[in-house]
Design a protein around this motif. Sequence first.
Motif, PDB file in Angstrom:
ATOM      1  N   ALA A  95      50.592 -39.507   3.313  1.00  0.00           N
ATOM      2  CA  ALA A  95      50.881 -40.308   2.117  1.00  0.00           C
ATOM      3  C   ALA A  95      52.096 -39.784   1.366  1.00  0.00           C
ATOM      4  CB  ALA A  95      49.664 -40.327   1.197  1.00  0.00           C
ATOM      5  N   VAL A  96      52.321 -38.477   1.398  1.00  0.00           N
ATOM      6  CA  VAL A  96      53.375 -37.890   0.542  1.00  0.00           C
ATOM      7  C   VAL A  96      54.528 -37.245   1.303  1.00  0.00           C
ATOM      8  CG1 VAL A  96      51.794 -37.553  -1.405  1.00  0.00           C
ATOM      9  CG2 VAL A  96      52.094 -35.708   0.262  1.00  0.00           C
ATOM     10  N   VAL A  97      54.420 -37.097   2.620  1.00  0.00           N
ATOM     11  CA  VAL A  97      55.477 -36.427   3.380  1.00  0.00           C
ATOM     12  C   VAL A  97      56.807 -37.176   3.217  1.00  0.00           C
ATOM     13  CG1 VAL A  97      55.107 -37.628   5.594  1.00  0.00           C
ATOM     14  CG2 VAL A  97      56.048 -35.305   5.581  1.00  0.00           C
ATOM     15  N   GLY A  98      57.853 -36.408   2.996  1.00  0.00           N
ATOM     16  CA  GLY A  98      59.176 -36.999   2.850  1.00  0.00           C
ATOM     17  C   GLY A  98      59.537 -37.395   1.433  1.00  0.00           C
ATOM     18  N   TYR A  99      58.542 -37.384   0.538  1.00  0.00           N
ATOM     19  CA  TYR A  99      58.814 -37.688  -0.865  1.00  0.00           C
ATOM     20  C   TYR A  99      59.133 -36.399  -1.606  1.00  0.00           C
ATOM     21  CZ  TYR A  99      57.280 -42.516  -0.333  1.00  0.00           C
ATOM     22  OH  TYR A  99      57.173 -43.823   0.054  1.00  0.00           O
ATOM     23  N   ARG A 100      59.623 -36.531  -2.847  1.00  0.00           N
ATOM     24  CA  ARG A 100      60.034 -35.338  -3.604  1.00  0.00           C
ATOM     25  C   ARG A 100      59.298 -35.234  -4.935  1.00  0.00           C
ATOM     26  NH1 ARG A 100      65.795 -36.764  -3.107  1.00  0.00           N
ATOM     27  NH2 ARG A 100      65.960 -34.524  -2.876  1.00  0.00           N
ATOM     28  N   VAL A 101      59.467 -34.077  -5.559  1.00  0.00           N
ATOM     29  CA  VAL A 101      58.859 -33.810  -6.864  1.00  0.00           C
ATOM     30  C   VAL A 101      59.223 -34.948  -7.828  1.00  0.00           C
ATOM     31  CG1 VAL A 101      58.905 -32.271  -8.860  1.00  0.00           C
ATOM     32  CG2 VAL A 101      58.841 -31.316  -6.553  1.00  0.00           C
ATOM     33  N   GLY A 102      58.209 -35.438  -8.544  1.00  0.00           N
ATOM     34  CA  GLY A 102      58.421 -36.514  -9.512  1.00  0.00           C
ATOM     35  C   GLY A 102      58.092 -37.891  -8.969  1.00  0.00           C
ATOM     36  N   ASP A 103      58.043 -38.024  -7.638  1.00  0.00           N
ATOM     37  CA  ASP A 103      57.718 -39.321  -7.050  1.00  0.00           C
ATOM     38  C   ASP A 103      56.244 -39.655  -7.275  1.00  0.00           C
ATOM     39  OD1 ASP A 103      60.262 -39.869  -6.132  1.00  0.00           O
ATOM     40  OD2 ASP A 103      59.879 -39.226  -4.077  1.00  0.00           O
ATOM     41  N   VAL A 104      55.969 -40.933  -7.502  1.00  0.00           N
ATOM     42  CA  VAL A 104      54.602 -41.437  -7.620  1.00  0.00           C
ATOM     43  C   VAL A 104      54.429 -42.458  -6.504  1.00  0.00           C
ATOM     44  CG1 VAL A 104      52.939 -42.663  -9.071  1.00  0.00           C
ATOM     45  CG2 VAL A 104      54.583 -41.078 -10.107  1.00  0.00           C
ATOM     46  N   ILE A 105      53.423 -42.250  -5.675  1.00  0.00           N
ATOM     47  CA  ILE A 105      53.219 -43.072  -4.488  1.00  0.00           C
ATOM     48  C   ILE A 105      51.896 -43.813  -4.597  1.00  0.00           C
ATOM     49  CG2 ILE A 105      52.968 -43.021  -1.964  1.00  0.00           C
ATOM     50  CD1 ILE A 105      54.413 -39.975  -3.423  1.00  0.00           C
ATOM     51  N   GLU A 106      51.930 -45.109  -4.383  1.00  0.00           N
ATOM     52  CA  GLU A 106      50.697 -45.900  -4.280  1.00  0.00           C
ATOM     53  C   GLU A 106      50.397 -45.945  -2.791  1.00  0.00           C
ATOM     54  OE1 GLU A 106      49.230 -48.136  -6.805  1.00  0.00           O
ATOM     55  OE2 GLU A 106      50.573 -47.538  -8.428  1.00  0.00           O
ATOM     56  N   PRO A 108      47.618 -46.670   0.557  1.00  0.00           N
ATOM     57  CA  PRO A 108      46.392 -47.341   1.006  1.00  0.00           C
ATOM     58  C   PRO A 108      45.474 -46.416   1.815  1.00  0.00           C
ATOM     59  CG  PRO A 108      48.184 -47.898   2.486  1.00  0.00           C
ATOM     60  CD  PRO A 108      48.763 -47.018   1.401  1.00  0.00           C
ATOM     61  N   PHE A 109      44.795 -45.489   1.136  1.00  0.00           N
ATOM     62  CA  PHE A 109      43.856 -44.604   1.827  1.00  0.00           C
ATOM     63  C   PHE A 109      42.703 -45.431   2.384  1.00  0.00           C
ATOM     64  CE2 PHE A 109      46.033 -41.651  -0.969  1.00  0.00           C
ATOM     65  CZ  PHE A 109      46.228 -40.557  -0.143  1.00  0.00           C
ATOM     66  N   ARG A 110      41.971 -44.844   3.311  1.00  0.00           N
ATOM     67  CA  ARG A 110      40.838 -45.559   3.914  1.00  0.00           C
ATOM     68  C   ARG A 110      39.803 -45.977   2.876  1.00  0.00           C
ATOM     69  NH1 ARG A 110      42.200 -41.962   8.206  1.00  0.00           N
ATOM     70  NH2 ARG A 110      42.572 -43.143  10.097  1.00  0.00           N
ATOM     71  N   ASP A 111      39.648 -45.155   1.833  1.00  0.00           N
ATOM     72  CA  ASP A 111      38.653 -45.472   0.795  1.00  0.00           C
ATOM     73  C   ASP A 111      39.258 -46.269  -0.365  1.00  0.00           C
ATOM     74  OD1 ASP A 111      40.189 -43.419  -0.200  1.00  0.00           O
ATOM     75  OD2 ASP A 111      38.514 -42.147  -0.783  1.00  0.00           O
ATOM     76  N   GLY A 112      40.454 -46.793  -0.163  1.00  0.00           N
ATOM     77  CA  GLY A 112      41.078 -47.633  -1.193  1.00  0.00           C
ATOM     78  C   GLY A 112      42.425 -47.105  -1.655  1.00  0.00           C
ATOM     79  N   GLU A 113      43.147 -47.955  -2.327  1.00  0.00           N
ATOM     80  CA  GLU A 113      44.483 -47.636  -2.852  1.00  0.00           C
ATOM     81  C   GLU A 113      44.379 -46.535  -3.909  1.00  0.00           C
ATOM     82  OE1 GLU A 113      48.689 -48.925  -3.268  1.00  0.00           O
ATOM     83  OE2 GLU A 113      47.197 -49.807  -1.956  1.00  0.00           O
ATOM     84  N   ARG A 114      45.266 -45.542  -3.809  1.00  0.00           N
ATOM     85  CA  ARG A 114      45.305 -44.477  -4.812  1.00  0.00           C
ATOM     86  C   ARG A 114      46.745 -44.211  -5.215  1.00  0.00           C
ATOM     87  NH1 ARG A 114      41.815 -40.316  -1.624  1.00  0.00           N
ATOM     88  NH2 ARG A 114      43.097 -38.787  -2.701  1.00  0.00           N
ATOM     89  N   LYS A 115      46.895 -43.735  -6.442  1.00  0.00           N
ATOM     90  CA  LYS A 115      48.212 -43.435  -6.991  1.00  0.00           C
ATOM     91  C   LYS A 115      48.348 -41.918  -7.078  1.00  0.00           C
ATOM     92  CE  LYS A 115      50.777 -44.601 -11.183  1.00  0.00           C
ATOM     93  NZ  LYS A 115      50.658 -45.403 -12.408  1.00  0.00           N
ATOM     94  N   ILE A 116      49.322 -41.382  -6.301  1.00  0.00           N
ATOM     95  CA  ILE A 116      49.498 -39.936  -6.186  1.00  0.00           C
ATOM     96  C   ILE A 116      50.877 -39.541  -6.730  1.00  0.00           C
ATOM     97  CG2 ILE A 116      49.574 -37.986  -4.556  1.00  0.00           C
ATOM     98  CD1 ILE A 116      46.883 -39.415  -4.467  1.00  0.00           C
ATOM     99  N   GLU A 117      50.910 -38.518  -7.561  1.00  0.00           N
ATOM    100  CA  GLU A 117      52.180 -38.005  -8.093  1.00  0.00           C
ATOM    101  C   GLU A 117      52.426 -36.600  -7.555  1.00  0.00           C
ATOM    102  OE1 GLU A 117      54.389 -37.052 -12.363  1.00  0.00           O
ATOM    103  OE2 GLU A 117      52.361 -37.890 -12.349  1.00  0.00           O
ATOM    104  N   ILE A 118      53.644 -36.343  -7.144  1.00  0.00           N
ATOM    105  CA  ILE A 118      54.027 -35.013  -6.650  1.00  0.00           C
ATOM    106  C   ILE A 118      54.514 -34.190  -7.825  1.00  0.00           C
ATOM    107  CG2 ILE A 118      55.492 -33.715  -5.071  1.00  0.00           C
ATOM    108  CD1 ILE A 118      55.641 -36.372  -3.403  1.00  0.00           C
TER     109      ILE A 118
END
Length: 126
Positions: A95-106, A108-118
């Motif tokens: 979900a987060v590989v290749g993104y950088r500090v400060g990025d917020v990623i929505e 689609p995890f298996r248990d539902g959409e989640r919003k993750i911030e680095i």
Amino acid sequence: MSDQIIVTTGIYDAIKDTLRRKKVSLEEEKRLTAELRKAKQVRRRDLPTDIVTVDRKVTLKDHTLNFEHEYIFVPSIKEKLKKNKHSILSDIALAVVGYRVGDVIEWPFRDGERKIEILKVESWEG
């Protein structure tokens, strides 16, 4: 948020292989395929230090489940969950590989959409 992920060629190939083996959900597969299409591939030594990749300690905030957690992302063969070492091909890492500090990623995890911030990315020597 970054409009493209930045990954090493090795990580790019590992994600492609994971997709080929159908190790992810259909939603994750669509998302990863789209990200890889526009991904920037760089050599390991040219990868910025604030990018999530293998051998990095990463602090994430899950805004959906409201918690922070630190992960150590390692090559798949070195995964040891009891020591908080997660494969770079685990669900959370993909979900987060290749993104950088400060990025917020929505994502689609298996248990539902989640919003993750680095929050933080640090070099890690295991």
